[in-house]
Scaffold this active site. Structure first.
Site, PDB file in Angstrom:
ATOM      1  N   ARG A   1      21.571  38.394  14.919  1.00 27.46           N
ATOM      2  CA  ARG A   1      22.871  37.844  15.301  1.00 27.46           C
ATOM      3  C   ARG A   1      23.813  37.790  14.101  1.00 27.46           C
ATOM      4  O   ARG A   1      23.640  38.517  13.135  1.00 27.46           O
ATOM      5  CB  ARG A   1      22.662  36.479  15.956  1.00 27.46           C
ATOM      6  CG  ARG A   1      21.844  36.638  17.258  1.00 27.46           C
ATOM      7  CD  ARG A   1      21.706  35.396  18.060  1.00 27.46           C
ATOM      8  NE  ARG A   1      23.009  34.869  18.417  1.00 27.46           N
ATOM      9  CZ  ARG A   1      23.197  33.597  18.780  1.00 27.46           C
ATOM     10  NH1 ARG A   1      22.191  32.756  18.834  1.00 27.46           N
ATOM     11  NH2 ARG A   1      24.395  33.172  19.093  1.00 27.46           N
TER      12      ARG A   1
ATOM     13  N   GLU B   1       9.122  26.335  13.822  1.00 26.99           N
ATOM     14  CA  GLU B   1      10.521  26.583  14.148  1.00 26.99           C
ATOM     15  C   GLU B   1      10.565  27.549  15.324  1.00 26.99           C
ATOM     16  O   GLU B   1       9.847  28.554  15.337  1.00 26.99           O
ATOM     17  CB  GLU B   1      11.246  27.193  12.948  1.00 26.99           C
ATOM     18  CG  GLU B   1      12.678  27.567  13.239  1.00 26.99           C
ATOM     19  CD  GLU B   1      13.357  28.316  12.098  1.00 26.99           C
ATOM     20  OE1 GLU B   1      14.500  28.743  12.304  1.00 26.99           O
ATOM     21  OE2 GLU B   1      12.752  28.487  11.020  1.00 26.99           O
TER      22      GLU B   1
ATOM     23  N   PRO C   1      21.366  20.612  18.771  1.00 26.87           N
ATOM     24  CA  PRO C   1      22.658  20.574  19.438  1.00 26.87           C
ATOM     25  C   PRO C   1      22.886  21.714  20.432  1.00 26.87           C
ATOM     26  O   PRO C   1      22.473  22.851  20.203  1.00 26.87           O
ATOM     27  CB  PRO C   1      23.660  20.662  18.278  1.00 26.87           C
ATOM     28  CG  PRO C   1      22.909  21.247  17.145  1.00 26.87           C
ATOM     29  CD  PRO C   1      21.494  20.796  17.321  1.00 26.87           C
ATOM     30  N   ASN C   2      23.528  21.345  21.509  1.00 25.61           N
ATOM     31  CA  ASN C   2      23.979  22.237  22.577  1.00 25.61           C
ATOM     32  C   ASN C   2      22.865  22.779  23.458  1.00 25.61           C
ATOM     33  O   ASN C   2      23.144  23.453  24.448  1.00 25.61           O
ATOM     34  CB  ASN C   2      24.827  23.399  22.018  1.00 25.61           C
ATOM     35  CG  ASN C   2      26.067  22.902  21.332  1.00 25.61           C
ATOM     36  OD1 ASN C   2      26.805  22.106  21.888  1.00 25.61           O
ATOM     37  ND2 ASN C   2      26.273  23.334  20.099  1.00 25.61           N
TER      38      ASN C   2
ATOM     39  N   ALA D   1      21.844  25.128  15.824  1.00 28.09           N
ATOM     40  CA  ALA D   1      22.769  25.409  14.716  1.00 28.09           C
ATOM     41  C   ALA D   1      22.379  24.687  13.432  1.00 28.09           C
ATOM     42  O   ALA D   1      22.682  25.174  12.336  1.00 28.09           O
ATOM     43  CB  ALA D   1      24.188  25.040  15.126  1.00 28.09           C
TER      44      ALA D   1
ATOM     45  N   HIS E   1      13.151  29.521  18.405  1.00 26.31           N
ATOM     46  CA  HIS E   1      14.490  29.878  18.901  1.00 26.31           C
ATOM     47  C   HIS E   1      14.368  30.768  20.122  1.00 26.31           C
ATOM     48  O   HIS E   1      13.466  31.613  20.204  1.00 26.31           O
ATOM     49  CB  HIS E   1      15.292  30.625  17.829  1.00 26.31           C
ATOM     50  CG  HIS E   1      15.551  29.802  16.624  1.00 26.31           C
ATOM     51  ND1 HIS E   1      16.473  28.791  16.585  1.00 26.31           N
ATOM     52  CD2 HIS E   1      14.956  29.829  15.408  1.00 26.31           C
ATOM     53  CE1 HIS E   1      16.443  28.230  15.396  1.00 26.31           C
ATOM     54  NE2 HIS E   1      15.531  28.832  14.665  1.00 26.31           N
ATOM     55  N   LEU E   2      15.288  30.600  21.037  1.00 25.10           N
ATOM     56  CA  LEU E   2      15.360  31.450  22.220  1.00 25.10           C
ATOM     57  C   LEU E   2      15.806  32.863  21.841  1.00 25.10           C
ATOM     58  O   LEU E   2      15.222  33.849  22.278  1.00 25.10           O
ATOM     59  CB  LEU E   2      16.344  30.855  23.236  1.00 25.10           C
ATOM     60  CG  LEU E   2      15.936  29.495  23.814  1.00 25.10           C
ATOM     61  CD1 LEU E   2      17.152  28.766  24.345  1.00 25.10           C
ATOM     62  CD2 LEU E   2      14.888  29.677  24.876  1.00 25.10           C
ATOM     63  N   SER E   3      16.852  32.947  21.033  1.00 28.64           N
ATOM     64  CA  SER E   3      17.360  34.242  20.587  1.00 28.64           C
ATOM     65  C   SER E   3      16.726  34.579  19.236  1.00 28.64           C
ATOM     66  O   SER E   3      15.995  33.777  18.660  1.00 28.64           O
ATOM     67  CB  SER E   3      18.890  34.195  20.463  1.00 28.64           C
ATOM     68  OG  SER E   3      19.273  33.343  19.397  1.00 28.64           O
TER      69      SER E   3
ATOM     70  N   ARG F   1      25.267  27.864  29.237  1.00 27.50           N
ATOM     71  CA  ARG F   1      25.876  28.268  27.964  1.00 27.50           C
ATOM     72  C   ARG F   1      25.404  29.660  27.566  1.00 27.50           C
ATOM     73  O   ARG F   1      24.226  29.884  27.309  1.00 27.50           O
ATOM     74  CB  ARG F   1      25.481  27.273  26.869  1.00 27.50           C
ATOM     75  CG  ARG F   1      25.986  27.667  25.504  1.00 27.50           C
ATOM     76  CD  ARG F   1      25.455  26.740  24.422  1.00 27.50           C
ATOM     77  NE  ARG F   1      25.852  27.252  23.126  1.00 27.50           N
ATOM     78  CZ  ARG F   1      25.052  27.307  22.080  1.00 27.50           C
ATOM     79  NH1 ARG F   1      23.819  26.861  22.165  1.00 27.50           N
ATOM     80  NH2 ARG F   1      25.482  27.785  20.936  1.00 27.50           N
TER      81      ARG F   1
ATOM     82  N   ARG G   1      23.666  33.197  10.626  1.00 26.79           N
ATOM     83  CA  ARG G   1      22.421  32.754  11.256  1.00 26.79           C
ATOM     84  C   ARG G   1      21.180  33.348  10.587  1.00 26.79           C
ATOM     85  O   ARG G   1      20.060  33.050  10.974  1.00 26.79           O
ATOM     86  CB  ARG G   1      22.417  33.125  12.743  1.00 26.79           C
ATOM     87  CG  ARG G   1      23.499  32.434  13.547  1.00 26.79           C
ATOM     88  CD  ARG G   1      23.350  32.738  15.025  1.00 26.79           C
ATOM     89  NE  ARG G   1      24.531  32.381  15.769  1.00 26.79           N
ATOM     90  CZ  ARG G   1      24.796  31.164  16.244  1.00 26.79           C
ATOM     91  NH1 ARG G   1      23.956  30.181  16.056  1.00 26.79           N
ATOM     92  NH2 ARG G   1      25.912  30.942  16.918  1.00 26.79           N
TER      93      ARG G   1
ATOM     94  N   TYR H   1      21.111  33.182  25.658  1.00 32.49           N
ATOM     95  CA  TYR H   1      20.072  32.155  25.734  1.00 32.49           C
ATOM     96  C   TYR H   1      19.267  32.162  27.022  1.00 32.49           C
ATOM     97  O   TYR H   1      18.314  31.402  27.151  1.00 32.49           O
ATOM     98  CB  TYR H   1      20.703  30.772  25.527  1.00 32.49           C
ATOM     99  CG  TYR H   1      21.407  30.667  24.194  1.00 32.49           C
ATOM    100  CD1 TYR H   1      20.678  30.652  23.010  1.00 32.49           C
ATOM    101  CD2 TYR H   1      22.790  30.609  24.117  1.00 32.49           C
ATOM    102  CE1 TYR H   1      21.312  30.573  21.781  1.00 32.49           C
ATOM    103  CE2 TYR H   1      23.436  30.521  22.894  1.00 32.49           C
ATOM    104  CZ  TYR H   1      22.695  30.506  21.739  1.00 32.49           C
ATOM    105  OH  TYR H   1      23.323  30.435  20.514  1.00 32.49           O
TER     106      TYR H   1
ATOM    107  N   ASP I   1      14.184  18.704   4.474  1.00 40.59           N
ATOM    108  CA  ASP I   1      13.490  17.671   3.702  1.00 40.59           C
ATOM    109  C   ASP I   1      12.577  16.813   4.577  1.00 40.59           C
ATOM    110  O   ASP I   1      11.487  16.430   4.153  1.00 40.59           O
ATOM    111  CB  ASP I   1      14.496  16.785   2.965  1.00 40.59           C
ATOM    112  CG  ASP I   1      15.186  17.512   1.813  1.00 40.59           C
ATOM    113  OD1 ASP I   1      14.781  18.648   1.484  1.00 40.59           O
ATOM    114  OD2 ASP I   1      16.141  16.939   1.255  1.00 40.59           O
TER     115      ASP I   1
ATOM    116  N   ASN J   1      13.335  23.365  17.756  1.00 42.89           N
ATOM    117  CA  ASN J   1      14.469  24.264  17.884  1.00 42.89           C
ATOM    118  C   ASN J   1      15.671  23.474  17.393  1.00 42.89           C
ATOM    119  O   ASN J   1      16.277  22.714  18.137  1.00 42.89           O
ATOM    120  CB  ASN J   1      14.673  24.730  19.327  1.00 42.89           C
ATOM    121  CG  ASN J   1      15.804  25.734  19.437  1.00 42.89           C
ATOM    122  OD1 ASN J   1      16.615  25.876  18.538  1.00 42.89           O
ATOM    123  ND2 ASN J   1      15.879  26.416  20.575  1.00 42.89           N
TER     124      ASN J   1
ATOM    125  N   HIS K   1      20.530  26.411  10.214  1.00 39.80           N
ATOM    126  CA  HIS K   1      21.183  27.152   9.146  1.00 39.80           C
ATOM    127  C   HIS K   1      21.918  26.246   8.156  1.00 39.80           C
ATOM    128  O   HIS K   1      22.400  26.743   7.135  1.00 39.80           O
ATOM    129  CB  HIS K   1      22.172  28.155   9.746  1.00 39.80           C
ATOM    130  CG  HIS K   1      21.614  28.833  10.960  1.00 39.80           C
ATOM    131  ND1 HIS K   1      20.593  29.758  10.888  1.00 39.80           N
ATOM    132  CD2 HIS K   1      21.888  28.669  12.281  1.00 39.80           C
ATOM    133  CE1 HIS K   1      20.284  30.151  12.116  1.00 39.80           C
ATOM    134  NE2 HIS K   1      21.057  29.506  12.974  1.00 39.80           N
TER     135      HIS K   1
END
Length: 152
Positions: free
Chosen positions: A110, A101, A13-14, A80, A103-105, A21, A114, A26, A90, A77, A83
């Site tokens: 954070r 997995e 998402p996002n 949200a 992530h950009l950040s 954003r 998170r 990001y 699963d 990625n 978490h």
């Protein structure tokens, strides 16, 4: 290309809002910019890419299940959902291919909420905190793991 299967790159998402954003967190690269860079690097490593984004958790689960038979590896990625999603955890556990997995950040640097990754508890490994370069590092890892799988 190892067994002809692509690397799936799945985005939660996002992430469709990248570039506009919270660029201080990001970065300024758009998701299209990342897709182009990932596709190029994967090609150099002998892989094609299936690159997708959804704001819908169930769609990400469906794509992980699809990847089970169709992909060499997955870069995920989950944003949200990282978490909160037992469903993604699963789904990763249910497939035999490696999931990285990404992530950009750096979630560990954070907000407290998170700091727990349900996705990471199921993934082969985690690459985070390097901006758009995180995806390129994850493609490198996915290609290496796919190659190992072919040699096993």
């Amino acid at each position: 290309m190892p067994d002809g299967k692509p690397i799936y790159v799945l985005n939660g998402p996002n992430l469709n809002l990248l570039g506009s954003r919270e660029p201080h967190i990001y970065g300024s690269a758009t998701l299209a910019d990342i897709e182009a860079a990932v596709t190029k690097r994967a090609g150099e490593l002998g892989h094609t890419v299936v690159f997708r984004q959804s704001n819908i958790e169930g769609e990400l689960v469906d794509w992980l299940q699809e990847a089970r038979d169709k992909a060499a590896a997955v870069v995920l990625n989950a944003a949200a959902y990282t978490h909160t999603s037992v469903a993604l955890h699963d789904a990763i556990k249910a497939i035999a291919i490696p999931v990285i997995e990404t992530h950009l950040s750096n979630p560990a640097a954070r907000e407290d909420f998170r700091h727990v990754s349900l996705v990471g508890k199921a993934a082969k490994g985690v690459i985070a905190g390097f901006g758009a370069t995180s995806y390129l590092l994850a493609i490198e890892a996915a290609a290496a793991l796919a190659k190992e799988g072919q040699n096993a």
